[in-house]
Design an enzyme around this catalytic site. Structure first.
Site: not given
Length: 843
Positions: A254-256, A289
């Protein structure tokens, strides 16, 4: 009917978040203070599973109601314009792998946990009250408190600013969407470095892992950020890019922004004993990502209907960047064996979603994450755009896109507008035919009255309703032909003249970068087959791929495909071997386990693989080529399926040699040695030994190999034991359950057990992983296995009443068609295919 968006009532500008996590009590509480502009006097702010105790507007308490039915808080603000809304709340820590949640792991037999977050798509509202929609960009200042003990690390999107009275304060973020906020804390191991431009790069894991396992991803992440800064001609806008491996994680990664989270298997590896394929996979996940840090984070889709804009682009860029970082890996070949193959198979079922999908109700959003379409097909579309534009024009257009939309939101047309400034092509017009329509065309190429003619028509596997769709098709011909086929029918002129001028067999979609398949008539196909052995690997792969798909769609016969396999059995290209054995595997559906047809097919596998096994041997050799390293697994697997006695004996001897140190088995052959042992030398003691190793190891690649072997047991008692572990998170984590279920279901001896289990335990499964965007893929897995009328009827009996669930509805309907198509194909082709396999053995 469109559901009202909360952003219409309130435009946040800045959040001051105070979050206090009490791990012992499995709860957290806090205050979300939101500065912004009230648009309507009744303000809607998202929350889910929370208790809201107080709401103030500009310091004054105001009336409010809240509920999980609309996932929100209705605040009677009594005013419009600039305001500060403060919301006091509390909520439980859950084990759903969404919102704020614990990840579990062991170090030296001691159970520990790491707290992390997952907010995409709509789970930030489980962590703090917010306007949880992509368009509602704001800055965030996080203050985090928890029941801290010595030796713990705390991470967030931005670097820590200070610690006061046990509260960790983090620097203010740039403007971003709520779903990109992230934080984590617990005992961690880390490695850090800096890019040329000074960005801090870090890789973090639990202390169950060694420092060595962090080195590969650290190197890839550093070089990827440097590459993207150059390629996008836009600086990375944060001071840090941290990569964190979480032991429990529902997605792949997940590319937070600034704190990217990963499933352990996709970030950590032992550089000394991991397959090249796994290194490539980890590298593409990391670069995917990090591509998002610009494409998704810096510029974000306006609404979820443009999810593809984030994912398709990152999916293309992961390959483009790895190709730059590691050119010797020939990573675009992996694109052909994974993304292209996945998209072509999925997109041929009538009822599939288009890449761009209208979506109104938030309940529909998670159903959009169809990997084969939004990621794989979408990235093929962008590969098409790249080949039409060239890299220079692509970079020029992207720079304009980032300059115009950074820290804001965009839709697909904004990208096409930016790219069209760098070319004379109308990119938007071409792309809308691909993105707004489901499916893809088969181009029929045939000679009629001496002329070469082309027609396009939507391709279906199984029943499909013809509705007259047409596409703007980049033909990529190896002879004189138009660049784009816009019409349903095309007359290219005198065939012989075209053939003489070209000097070789005429082919379309050279490079396999456009999203269509080709059906050649006999004249054209005979000409191509004369040159087949001299074609480049991608063209050979494509030949097998198109024949396989045409056979699945009943536009060709698998019986005619069988003799073609022989042509490529000694190929030294791993992608040709991938296509060869992917096609051969399709023949298994016609050969019931234990039948004469099954015996013949196994003999064919042995025939196809035996020379390669003799050439390569079981054990890796010093100095061998990457092609040989990557080909070996295909032929060893085929040899074992072919019940080659020498292979079974060699694999067993290798197992015996490594019996006390199975983790040290060379990773390239490890799964096949273990599978052979379980299938041919299995026992209850062996199952217990392997599952013990599975629980004890922290090496995700070794874990996968153990799982692949354990589920291959032929003993019903052992399989019952394995199924009994499905609900035991101490043995099989919920994140890994789908893989275990799929493995047992795919095993003829375990199919009934797994099918019974999922029907009996559906309520438990839904409760455990039902909120996860990957939940519907449990149904996909079933559709890949079922192939009889009885199973089709059982599938319908169980799933029909579940179609009302928005997350599952499309998948249930599509997979019904997938199973029906297979049942029909087997009924019509089984005798001919099995006869063709028997005939091939006589040669």
């Amino acid at each position: 009917m469109a559901v009202k968006r909360f952003y219409e009532t309130f435009h946040p500008d800045h959040y001051d978040l105070y979050i206090d996590v009490d791990r012992a009590a499995r709860s957290f509480s806090g205050t979300s203070t939101i500065h912004g502009e009230i648009q309507e006097e009744t303000v809607l702010v998202h929350q889910k599973y929370m208790t809201i105790s107080k709401v103030t507007v500009d310091g004054k308490e105001v009336p409010f109601t809240f509920g999980d039915d609309f996932e929100g808080i209705k605040i009677e603000a009594g005013k419009t314009g600039e305001a500060v809304i403060a919301i006091d709340y509390s909520a439980p820590l859950t084990d759903t792998m969404m919102g704020i949640y614990p990840s579990y792991y062991q170090v030296d037999g001691v159970k520990k946990e790491l707290i992390g977050t997952q907010f995409e798509t709509t789970f930030a509202r489980e962590a703090f009250p917010c306007v949880d929609e992509p368009e509602a960009k704001a800055t965030f200042s996080l203050a985090l408190k928890f029941d801290e003990h010595e030796g713990e690390t705390v991470l967030a999107n931005m670097p820590e600013d200070r610690v006061e009275n046990g509260v960790h304060y983090f620097k203010e973020t740039v403007r971003m969407s709520s779903y990109l906020v992230a934080f984590a804390f617990g005992e961690m191991r880390s490695l850090t470095t800096h890019t040329k431009s000074g960005v801090l790069i870090g890789v973090y894991s639990t202390q169950a892992h060694t420092e060595k396992e962090l080195t590969f991803s650290l190197d890839i992440a550093k070089r990827a950020i440097e590459f993207y800064e150059d390629f996008y001609q836009t600086p990375y806008p944060l001071p840090q890019s941290l990569q964190l491996a979480l032991p429990d994680f529902s997605a792949g990664a997940m590319e937070n922004w600034g704190l990217v989270t990963y499933r352990e298997a996709y970030l950590l590896l032992d550089p000394d004993n991991t397959t090249l394929e796994m290194k490539k996979l980890v590298a593409t996940v990391v670069t995917h990502e990090l591509a998002h840090q610009w494409f998704g984070d810096l510029v974000t889709m306006e609404w979820w209907d443009n999810l593809w804009l984030n994912e398709s682009f990152a999916n293309m860029m992961e390959y483009l960047s790895v190709d730059h970082l590691e050119p010797n890996w020939h990573i675009w070949e992996m694109f052909q064996t994974s993304e292209a193959a996945s998209a072509l198979t999925r997109d041929a079922t009538d009822g599939v979603q288009s890449v761009h999908v209208e979506v109104n109700d938030p309940a529909e959003i998670d159903a959009l994450f169809d990997g084969a379409i939004v990621y794989a097909k979408g990235s093929r579309m962008l590969v098409m755009v790249r080949s039409l534009l060239g890299d220079e024009a692509l970079r020029k257009g992207l720079k304009r896109y980032f300059d115009e939309h950074k820290f804001g939101n965009a839709a697909g047309d904004d990208l096409w507008d930016a790219l069209s400034t760098a070319t004379d092509l109308n990119i938007g017009e071409i792309m809308h035919t691909w993105l707004d329509q489901p499916g893809y065309p088969v181009v029929n190429a045939f000679v009629e009255d001496g002329h070469l003619k082309l027609t396009q028509k939507q391709f279906f596997i199984g029943e499909g309703k013809e509705v007259g769709r047409k596409w703007e098709i980049p033909l990529n011909a190896n002879f004189k032909a138009p660049k784009i086929m816009s019409d349903v029918e095309l007359d290219l002129g005198d065939y012989q003249a075209l053939r003489v001028e070209a000097g070789h067999a005429l082919r379309l979609n050279v490079g396999n970068n456009s999203h269509f398949i080709v059906k050649y008539d006999q004249t054209l196909m005979d000409d191509i087959m004369k040159e087949a052995k001299d074609l480049d690997p991608v063209s050979q792969l494509q030949l097998l791929q198109d024949l396989r798909l045409l056979a699945e769609g009943k536009q060709a016969s698998y019986a005619d495909v069988v003799p073609v396999l022989e042509l490529f059995k000694n190929s030294e290209s791993h992608i040709v071997n991938d296509a060869l054995y992917t096609t051969a595997a399709k023949l298994r559906q016609f050969a019931p386990a234990g039948s004469e047809a099954d015996k013949n097919l196994r003999a064919l596998y042995n025939d196809l693989s035996k020379d390669q096994v003799a050439r390569l041997g079981w054990l890796p050799k010093a100095g061998e080529s990457d092609e040989d390293i990557q080909t070996r697994p295909y032929v060893l697997s085929a040899s074992l399926y072919g019940r080659n006695a020498d292979s079974e004996k060699q694999a067993h001897e290798i197992y015996v040699e490594y019996a006390d140190k199975l983790a040290e088995l060379p990773a390239d052959i490890r799964p096949y040695v273990l599978i052979n042992e379980v299938e041919n030398y299995g026992s209850s003691e062996l199952t217990d030994k392997l599952i013990g190793l599975y629980q004890a190891t922290s090496d995700p690649s070794f874990k996968m190999d153990l799982e692949a072997a354990i589920v291959k047991s032929k003993d019903e008692g052992e399989l019952k034991k394995i199924v009994s572990w499905f609900k035991n998170a101490e043995i099989i984590k919920p994140q890994d359950l789908r893989g275990w279920f799929s493995g047992v279901l795919s095993n003829p001896a375990g199919e009934q057990l797994a099918w019974n289990w999922i029907r009996d335990e559906w309520a438990w499964l839904e409760k455990t992983v039902g909120g996860d965007m990957e939940f519907a893929t449990f149904i996909t897995v079933i559709s890949r296995v079922f192939k009889t009328k009885e199973r089709y009827d059982e599938y319908n009996a169980f799933f029909t009443d579940k179609e009302s669930n928005m997350l599952l509805s499309r998948e249930i309907k599509m997979d019904r068609k997938v199973i029906a198509a297979r049942v029909d194909l087997i009924a019509s082709e089984q005798a001919d295919v099995n006869a063709a396999v028997a005939a091939a053995l006589q040669k």
